[in-house]
Design an enzyme around this catalytic site. Structure first.
Site, PDB file in Angstrom:
ATOM      1  N   ARG A 186       0.796  -1.221   0.000  1.00 53.93           N
ATOM      2  CA  ARG A 186       0.000   0.000   0.000  1.00 53.93           C
ATOM      3  C   ARG A 186       0.827   1.269   0.000  1.00 53.93           C
ATOM      4  O   ARG A 186       0.320   2.336   0.326  1.00 53.93           O
ATOM      5  CB  ARG A 186      -1.075  -0.012   1.070  1.00 53.93           C
ATOM      6  CG  ARG A 186      -0.676  -0.077   2.466  1.00 53.93           C
ATOM      7  CD  ARG A 186      -1.732  -0.808   3.255  1.00 53.93           C
ATOM      8  NE  ARG A 186      -2.777  -0.036   3.850  1.00 53.93           N
ATOM      9  CZ  ARG A 186      -3.870  -0.622   4.384  1.00 53.93           C
ATOM     10  NH1 ARG A 186      -4.036  -1.931   4.311  1.00 53.93           N
ATOM     11  NH2 ARG A 186      -4.775   0.081   4.948  1.00 53.93           N
ATOM     12  N   ARG A 245     -13.702  -3.019  15.294  1.00 51.49           N
ATOM     13  CA  ARG A 245     -12.274  -2.714  15.318  1.00 51.49           C
ATOM     14  C   ARG A 245     -12.028  -1.335  15.935  1.00 51.49           C
ATOM     15  O   ARG A 245     -12.792  -0.404  15.714  1.00 51.49           O
ATOM     16  CB  ARG A 245     -11.718  -2.738  13.887  1.00 51.49           C
ATOM     17  CG  ARG A 245     -11.326  -4.121  13.437  1.00 51.49           C
ATOM     18  CD  ARG A 245     -10.988  -4.245  11.982  1.00 51.49           C
ATOM     19  NE  ARG A 245     -10.250  -3.135  11.385  1.00 51.49           N
ATOM     20  CZ  ARG A 245      -9.904  -3.087  10.098  1.00 51.49           C
ATOM     21  NH1 ARG A 245     -10.227  -4.104   9.290  1.00 51.49           N
ATOM     22  NH2 ARG A 245      -9.263  -2.065   9.614  1.00 51.49           N
TER      23      ARG A 245
HETATM   24  P1  AP5 Z   1      -6.532  -3.028   7.109  1.00 51.90           P
HETATM   25  O1  AP5 Z   1      -6.964  -3.993   8.107  1.00 51.90           O
HETATM   26  O2  AP5 Z   1      -5.950  -3.515   5.829  1.00 51.90           O
HETATM   27  O3  AP5 Z   1      -7.733  -2.020   6.824  1.00 51.90           O
HETATM   28  P2  AP5 Z   1      -8.176  -1.227   5.483  1.00 51.90           P
HETATM   29  O4  AP5 Z   1      -7.297  -1.299   4.321  1.00 51.90           O
HETATM   30  O5  AP5 Z   1      -8.446   0.134   5.994  1.00 51.90           O
HETATM   31  O6  AP5 Z   1      -9.352  -2.000   4.963  1.00 51.90           O
HETATM   32  P3  AP5 Z   1     -10.553  -2.560   5.758  1.00 51.90           P
HETATM   33  O7  AP5 Z   1     -10.132  -3.849   6.406  1.00 51.90           O
HETATM   34  O8  AP5 Z   1     -11.128  -1.502   6.649  1.00 51.90           O
HETATM   35  O9  AP5 Z   1     -11.612  -2.790   4.597  1.00 51.90           O
HETATM   36  P4  AP5 Z   1     -11.785  -3.985   3.573  1.00 51.90           P
HETATM   37  O10 AP5 Z   1     -11.562  -3.454   2.203  1.00 51.90           O
HETATM   38  O11 AP5 Z   1     -11.017  -5.186   3.972  1.00 51.90           O
HETATM   39  O12 AP5 Z   1     -13.356  -4.230   3.732  1.00 51.90           O
HETATM   40  P5  AP5 Z   1     -14.159  -5.450   4.401  1.00 51.90           P
HETATM   41  O13 AP5 Z   1     -14.094  -6.644   3.532  1.00 51.90           O
HETATM   42  O14 AP5 Z   1     -13.822  -5.597   5.842  1.00 51.90           O
HETATM   43  O15 AP5 Z   1      -5.451  -2.040   7.763  1.00 51.90           O
HETATM   44  C1  AP5 Z   1      -5.660  -1.497   9.039  1.00 51.90           C
HETATM   45  C2  AP5 Z   1      -4.436  -0.701   9.470  1.00 51.90           C
HETATM   46  O16 AP5 Z   1      -3.294  -1.570   9.566  1.00 51.90           O
HETATM   47  C3  AP5 Z   1      -3.986   0.419   8.522  1.00 51.90           C
HETATM   48  O17 AP5 Z   1      -4.703   1.618   8.748  1.00 51.90           O
HETATM   49  C4  AP5 Z   1      -2.497   0.525   8.896  1.00 51.90           C
HETATM   50  O18 AP5 Z   1      -2.342   1.246  10.097  1.00 51.90           O
HETATM   51  C5  AP5 Z   1      -2.110  -0.915   9.126  1.00 51.90           C
HETATM   52  N1  AP5 Z   1      -1.647  -1.561   7.880  1.00 51.90           N
HETATM   53  C6  AP5 Z   1      -2.254  -2.597   7.238  1.00 51.90           C
HETATM   54  N2  AP5 Z   1      -1.573  -2.940   6.136  1.00 51.90           N
HETATM   55  C7  AP5 Z   1      -0.513  -2.088   6.069  1.00 51.90           C
HETATM   56  C8  AP5 Z   1       0.544  -1.914   5.142  1.00 51.90           C
HETATM   57  N3  AP5 Z   1       0.666  -2.696   4.036  1.00 51.90           N
HETATM   58  N4  AP5 Z   1       1.455  -0.942   5.388  1.00 51.90           N
HETATM   59  C9  AP5 Z   1       1.375  -0.168   6.468  1.00 51.90           C
HETATM   60  N5  AP5 Z   1       0.379  -0.254   7.384  1.00 51.90           N
HETATM   61  C10 AP5 Z   1      -0.553  -1.209   7.186  1.00 51.90           C
HETATM   62  O19 AP5 Z   1     -15.671  -4.861   4.260  1.00 51.90           O
HETATM   63  C11 AP5 Z   1     -16.078  -3.721   5.000  1.00 51.90           C
HETATM   64  C12 AP5 Z   1     -17.529  -3.909   5.473  1.00 51.90           C
HETATM   65  O20 AP5 Z   1     -18.394  -3.891   4.338  1.00 51.90           O
HETATM   66  C13 AP5 Z   1     -17.800  -5.234   6.192  1.00 51.90           C
HETATM   67  O21 AP5 Z   1     -18.752  -4.989   7.194  1.00 51.90           O
HETATM   68  C14 AP5 Z   1     -18.398  -6.136   5.089  1.00 51.90           C
HETATM   69  O22 AP5 Z   1     -19.296  -7.100   5.614  1.00 51.90           O
HETATM   70  C15 AP5 Z   1     -19.121  -5.119   4.226  1.00 51.90           C
HETATM   71  N6  AP5 Z   1     -19.118  -5.439   2.790  1.00 51.90           N
HETATM   72  C16 AP5 Z   1     -18.073  -5.920   2.054  1.00 51.90           C
HETATM   73  N7  AP5 Z   1     -18.419  -6.037   0.760  1.00 51.90           N
HETATM   74  C17 AP5 Z   1     -19.710  -5.612   0.663  1.00 51.90           C
HETATM   75  C18 AP5 Z   1     -20.632  -5.497  -0.412  1.00 51.90           C
HETATM   76  N8  AP5 Z   1     -20.279  -5.813  -1.661  1.00 51.90           N
HETATM   77  N9  AP5 Z   1     -21.874  -5.013  -0.149  1.00 51.90           N
HETATM   78  C19 AP5 Z   1     -22.227  -4.646   1.121  1.00 51.90           C
HETATM   79  N10 AP5 Z   1     -21.415  -4.755   2.190  1.00 51.90           N
HETATM   80  C20 AP5 Z   1     -20.158  -5.231   1.966  1.00 51.90           C
HETATM   81 MG    MG Z   2      -9.765  -5.669   5.605  1.00 50.17          MG
END
Ligand code: AP5
Ligand code: MG
Length: 226
Positions: free
Chosen positions: A93, A164
């Protein structure tokens, strides 16, 4: 090349559905989901040095430093379950992480495809506010779009569902800002390599998944060795 592996890189704003789709792909492709966010949260839960360090960044919606994250991913990808490749969720990222990942995967054919799950910021904030995750297995739910059978309880292993720490609204807004500053350039990076495919993440989960599978088939990005 003798040891060709399948590496997929899921891109998209926080809340786009990377984790949701990675878990579905993991089941059908037989490749492990490698979520850097999940690995940091696991370390946090177990109060490791890495977990304590990561928390200081995650709580503010900032990225953990590249050197730390890259080393952690190198270790993870060296595990036996990653011998055929991996579904990368949340890594790379930054451009520096992407370059390091290219170097790491070059001996195995490099990144096969980088699907971008598109979603508006407003929708992403709404999704994150309704998200609940299982404390033990990491399964992802949504209060409205994808609820568990029993409120607060994971369908898969009966674990407790929680919100979270970094899903508070002010942190989410900063995560989005950080995404545009540091991660969005990867869209151009993978486009220039001919590896980007764009999916409409606003569709229901099963439709996004069908689109993803079709894209993998069309780009011959399915594993050939599992
Ligand atoms: P991370 O855990 O990777 O969080 P993020 O990228 O912010 O992404 P999310 O997990 O919030 O969202 P997602 O796209 O996975 O969505 P989800 O499937 O859960 O990172 C967290 C932190 O860790 C970062 O801020 C950083 O500090 C650190 N970090 C991580 N990687 C790093 C890196 N490479 N470098 C540096 N720091 C790093 O879905 C979201 C919701 O929507 C769920 O409730 C789900 O049920 C719902 N949903 C999903 N799809 C649909 C759909 N099609 N329709 C309706 N609802 C849906
Ligand atoms: Mg995620």
């Amino acid at each position: 090349m003798s040891d060709v592996r399948t590496y997929l890189v899921l891109l998209g704003v926080p809340g786009a559905g990377k984790g949701t789709q990675a878990k579905l792909l993991q089941e059908t492709l037989g490749l492990p989901q490698v979520s850097t966010g999940d690995i940091f949260r696991y370390n946090l839960k177990n109060a490791t040095e890495l977990g304590v360090l990561a928390k200081s960044y995650m709580d503010k919606g900032l990225l953990v430093p590249d050197e730390v994250t890259i080393r952690m991913v190198e270790d993870r990808l060296a595990q036996p379950d990653c011998a055929a490749g991996a579904i990368m969720d949340g890594f790379p990222r930054t451009l520096q992480q992407a370059a390091a990942f290219d170097a790491l995967t070059a001996p195995h054919g490099g990144v096969r495809l980088a699907p971008l799950i598109g979603l508006s910021d407003e929708e992403a904030v709404l999704r994150i506010s309704g998200r609940r995750s299982c404390r033990t297995c990491g399964a992802i739910y949504h209060a409205v779009a994808n609820p568990p059978r029993v409120e607060g309880v994971c369908d898969k292993d009966g674990g407790e569902l929680y919100q979270r720490d970094d899903d508070r609204e002010e942190v989410v807004r900063n995560r989005l800002f950080v995404y545009y500053k540091q991660t969005a350039p990867l869209i151009g990076y993978y486009f220039a390599k001919g590896l980007l495919v764009e999916l409409d993440g606003a569709q229901p989960i099963s439709d996004v998944f069908a689109g993803l599978q079709a894209a993998l088939a069309a780009h011959a990005a399915l594993p050939t060795h599992s």
